[in-house]
Design a protein around this motif. Structure first.
Motif, short mmCIF file in Angstrom:
data_model
loop_
_atom_site.label_atom_id
_atom_site.label_comp_id
_atom_site.label_asym_id
_atom_site.label_seq_id
_atom_site.Cartn_x
_atom_site.Cartn_y
_atom_site.Cartn_z
N PRO A 127 -25.22 51.04 -2.10
CA PRO A 127 -23.99 50.27 -2.34
C PRO A 127 -24.15 49.13 -3.34
O PRO A 127 -23.15 48.70 -3.92
CB PRO A 127 -23.64 49.72 -0.94
CG PRO A 127 -24.36 50.60 0.01
CD PRO A 127 -25.61 51.01 -0.69
N ALA A 130 -22.56 49.40 -6.84
CA ALA A 130 -21.13 49.11 -6.97
C ALA A 130 -20.87 47.62 -7.12
O ALA A 130 -19.88 47.22 -7.75
CB ALA A 130 -20.36 49.66 -5.77
N TYR A 137 -19.22 52.65 -13.35
CA TYR A 137 -19.93 52.87 -12.08
C TYR A 137 -20.51 54.27 -12.00
O TYR A 137 -21.63 54.47 -11.53
CB TYR A 137 -18.98 52.62 -10.92
CG TYR A 137 -19.56 53.02 -9.58
CD1 TYR A 137 -20.62 52.32 -9.03
CD2 TYR A 137 -19.07 54.13 -8.89
CE1 TYR A 137 -21.17 52.69 -7.81
CE2 TYR A 137 -19.61 54.51 -7.68
CZ TYR A 137 -20.66 53.78 -7.15
OH TYR A 137 -21.20 54.16 -5.95
N ASN A 141 -24.38 54.97 -11.41
CA ASN A 141 -24.75 55.74 -10.23
C ASN A 141 -25.57 56.98 -10.61
O ASN A 141 -26.54 57.34 -9.94
CB ASN A 141 -23.50 56.14 -9.47
CG ASN A 141 -23.79 56.82 -8.15
OD1 ASN A 141 -24.43 56.25 -7.28
ND2 ASN A 141 -23.34 58.06 -8.01
N ARG A 404 -16.40 56.56 -3.38
CA ARG A 404 -15.95 55.26 -3.93
C ARG A 404 -14.48 55.30 -4.32
O ARG A 404 -13.78 54.27 -4.25
CB ARG A 404 -16.82 54.89 -5.15
CG ARG A 404 -16.43 53.57 -5.80
CD ARG A 404 -16.67 52.41 -4.86
NE ARG A 404 -16.17 51.16 -5.43
CZ ARG A 404 -14.97 50.64 -5.19
NH1 ARG A 404 -14.13 51.28 -4.39
NH2 ARG A 404 -14.61 49.49 -5.74
N LEU A 409 -14.53 48.71 -1.23
CA LEU A 409 -15.92 48.35 -1.48
C LEU A 409 -16.63 47.91 -0.22
O LEU A 409 -17.80 48.25 0.00
CB LEU A 409 -15.98 47.23 -2.53
CG LEU A 409 -17.35 46.88 -3.09
CD1 LEU A 409 -17.98 48.08 -3.76
CD2 LEU A 409 -17.26 45.72 -4.08
N LEU A 412 -17.84 50.84 1.83
CA LEU A 412 -18.68 51.83 1.14
C LEU A 412 -20.01 52.08 1.83
O LEU A 412 -20.43 53.24 1.97
CB LEU A 412 -18.89 51.42 -0.32
CG LEU A 412 -19.60 52.42 -1.22
CD1 LEU A 412 -18.83 53.73 -1.29
CD2 LEU A 412 -19.80 51.85 -2.63
#
Length: 475
Positions: A127, A130, A137, A141, A404, A409, A412
Motif C-alpha cells: 500500500p 499508493a 500509480y 506498481n 485500487r 486509499l 486498500l
C-alpha cells in the motif's frame, strides 16, 4: 505541504520503490524455488509426496491467515513497523532451518514461521506505493512487481547452485542473510502525511455527509419546538422543572433495558467484530464489485502456486537435467519482468481497461500451461514458460490496480490482504490435491492440468464481468 517537503518526498519515493522491489525479489524468488526444495526434501526424508506437499500447503495457509492480518496491522501501525517485524521473523526462521533435521521442526519453522513473516513483509509493503505515487500509480506498481520477476529469474538457479555446493541446510543460511535486508528496507519506508488520504474522499460521501448534517439540524429544530410546546401548554404555566424531571425519568426507564442488553452483547460481538475487521470481511458489503476480483484470484492463485511447484518437477520428470529445469524458471522470470514493466504504461495512458487486460492475461496463462504440459521438446517448453511468465507478470499487479480503482486509499491494505489471502488458501489446498494426484497416477501432467483448469475458469469469469460492465455502461 511546503515546497521543501514535497521535494523530500519526491526524492524519497524512489528509495521506497527500490525497497519494495527488493522485498518482491526475496518473497517471489523464495516461492519460485519451492520446486527445488521439494526435490531435496524428497531425497532427505523418506516420506510420500502428499506428506511433503502438506508442508507447502501449510506454508500457504499460514500466509493466507496472516495476509489479511498484515493489511489490518498496516492500516493501524503503518508499513514500516509491520515490515520490520516480518523481516525479523523471516530471518530467524530461515536461519533456524539450516540447523534442523526433523520433519516436525521443519513444518514449524518453514511452514509456519517463515510463512507468517513473508506474509507480513509481502502485503505490508504494497500500500505504501499508493501513498508516494499518486500519479502514475500503475507504472510504479508494475515496477514494484518487477522485483518478483527478477526473483523468479535469479533465485531458482542461485538456489540450485548453492544446493550443489552447500546443501539445502547451507542454502537456507544464506537465504537468511538475504531476508535480513528486508529490515533495512523497512527503515526506508517512512510514512507520509494523511493529506492525500483526506483528499481521496469521494464526492458522493461528501454529499452524504452534508445531507446527514442538514437532517440532523432539522430533527434538532423539531425537538426544540416540541419541547417548547410541552413546557408552555394551554395555560402557559407548566413547570419547566417538572417537565425536565419527567423527561429524564422516561429516558432512564427506556434505556435501562438497552444498557443491560448492550453489556451482554458486547462480550459476544467484540471478538466477531475484531475478526470481521481484521480479516477484511467488511470490504464485501462496502465494495460489492470486489467480489469478482476475489473469485478470479481464487482461480489464478490455485494455478499460480501449482505451477510454481510443478514446472520444475515436470521438467525433471521427463528427463531434463536439473540446471536446465531451473533455467525454465529463468525464462519465466524474464518474461514476467517484461510484462510488469510494460503493462503500467498502457494502463496509465488509458489504452486498455484494467479488467479487460486482466481477463486476456488470465486466458493466456491457462493456454500456456496447457502447451507446457502437453509437449516434451525443451525449446517449446521454454516458449510456454515465456507465455506463463508474461501473463503471470501482468496478472498479479493488475489485481492491485483493479482493487485500487474500486476501494478508497484507507481501505486498500485490508482489500489487498483479503484478495491475497484467498490466493494462499485456495493455492495451498489445490497444491495438496495436486500432490495426491501425482502419487496416485505417477504422472506429473495431472497437477498442471488442474492449474490450467482453475486459471481458465478465472479467465471466463473475468471476461463475463467485463462484458456485463460494458453492457451496463452503454445502457
Amino acid at each position: 505541504m511546503t515546497k521543501s517537503g514535497a521535494q523530500n518526498i519526491s526524492r524519497r519515493r524512489w528509495f521506497v520503490l527500490a525497497s519494495c522491489v527488493y522485498i518482491q525479489f526475496i518473497c517471489a524468488g523464495s516461492m519460485s524455488a519451492n520446486g527445488l526444495y521439494m526435490v531435496e526434501f524428497l531425497k532427505t526424508f523418506d516420506e510420500s509426496t502428499v506428506t511433503l506437499s502438506w508442508m507447502f500447503t501449510i506454508l500457504y495457509l499460514t500466509g493466507a491467515i496472516f495476509t489479511p492480518v498484515a493489511g489490518y496491522l498496516t492500516s493501524i501501525y503503518g508499513t514500516r513497523k509491520v515490515v520490520a517485524v516480518g523481516a525479523i521473523i523471516m530471518t530467524f526462521a530461515s536461519g533456524a532451518i539450516a540447523f534442523i533435521d526433523s520433519l516436525v521442526l521443519l513444518f514449524l519453522t518453514f511452514s509456519i514461521l517463515f510463512g507468517s513473516g513473508a506474509a507480513l513483509v509481502y502485503v505490508s509493503s504494497m500500500p505504501i506505493i499508493a501513498d508516494y505515487f499518486t500519479d502514475r500509480y500503475a507504472l510504479a506498481n508494475g515496477i514494484t512487481w518487477v522485483g518478483g520477476g527478477l526473483g523468479t529469474m535469479i533465485v531458482p538457479p542461485l538456489v540450485e547452485a548453492l544446493i550443489q555446493v552447500y546443501g539445502w541446510h547451507g542454502t537456507f543460511l544464506i537465504i537468511s542473510g538475504l531476508c535480513a535486508n528486508n529490515f533495512v528496507c523497512a527503515l526506508i519506508m517512512k510514512p507520509v502525511t494523511k493529506t492525500a488520504i483526506k483528499q481521496d474522499k469521494e464526492p458522493s460521501e461528501k454529499q452524504s455527509d452534508t445531507d446527514s448534517l442538514q437532517e440532523y439540524k432539522s430533527e434538532s429544530n423539531e425537538s426544540i419546538n416540541s419541547h417548547s410546546n410541552r413546557v408552555h401548554g394551554p395555560d402557559g404555566y407548566t413547570s419547566v422543572q417538572e417537565t425536565e424531571k419527567s423527561t429524564d425519568d422516561a429516558i432512564d426507564a427506556e434505556h435501562q433495558g438497552d444498557r443491560q442488553a448492550s453489556s451482554n452483547k458486547t462480550a459476544r460481538s467484540s471478538i466477531f467484530s475484531v475478526i470481521y475487521r481484521m480479516w477484511g470481511f467488511y470490504i464485501f458489503p462496502k465494495y460489492p464489485r470486489i467480489t469478482v476480483l476475489v473469485v478470479c484470484m481464487i482461480g489464478f492463485g490455485a494455478a499460480m502456486i501449482t505451477y510454481y511447484m510443478w514446472i520444475i518437477v515436470r521438467a525433471v520428470d521427463i528427463g531434463i537435467p536439473r540446471m536446465q529445469a531451473a533455467a525454465l524458471m529463468t525464462a519465466f522470470g524474464v518474461s514476467s519482468v517484461i510484462g510488469r514493466l510494460c503493462h503500467g504504461w498502457f494502463v496509465d495512458r488509458k489504452l486498455i481497461l484494467p479488467m479487460a487486460l486482466l481477463a486476456s492475461m488470465l486466458m493466456l496463462n491457462a493456454i500456456s500451461i496447457l502447451i507446457y504440459n502437453l509437449v516434451t521438446s525443451y525449446v517449446i517448453m521454454v516458449i510456454a514458460c515465456v507465455g506463463i511468465g508474461l501473463s503471470h507478470g501482468v496478472c498479479l499487479p493488475m489485481f492491485i490496480v483493479c482493487t485500487r480503482e474500486i476501494v478508497r486509499l484507507e481501505d486498500l491494505p485490508s482489500a489487498i490482504g483479503l484478495i491475497f489471502s484467498t490466493n494462499s488458501i485456495c493455492g495451498g489446498l489445490v497444491l495438496t490435491f495436486a500432490g495426491k494426484l501425482y502419487d496416485d497416477t505417477g504422472d506429473s501432467k495431472m497437477p498442471l492440468f488442474v492449474a490450467a483448469m482453475f486459471c481458465g475458469s478465472a479467465a471466463v469469469i473475468c471476461t463475463m464481468a467485463v462484458c456485463v460492465n460494458r453492457y451496463r455502461s452503454r445502457r
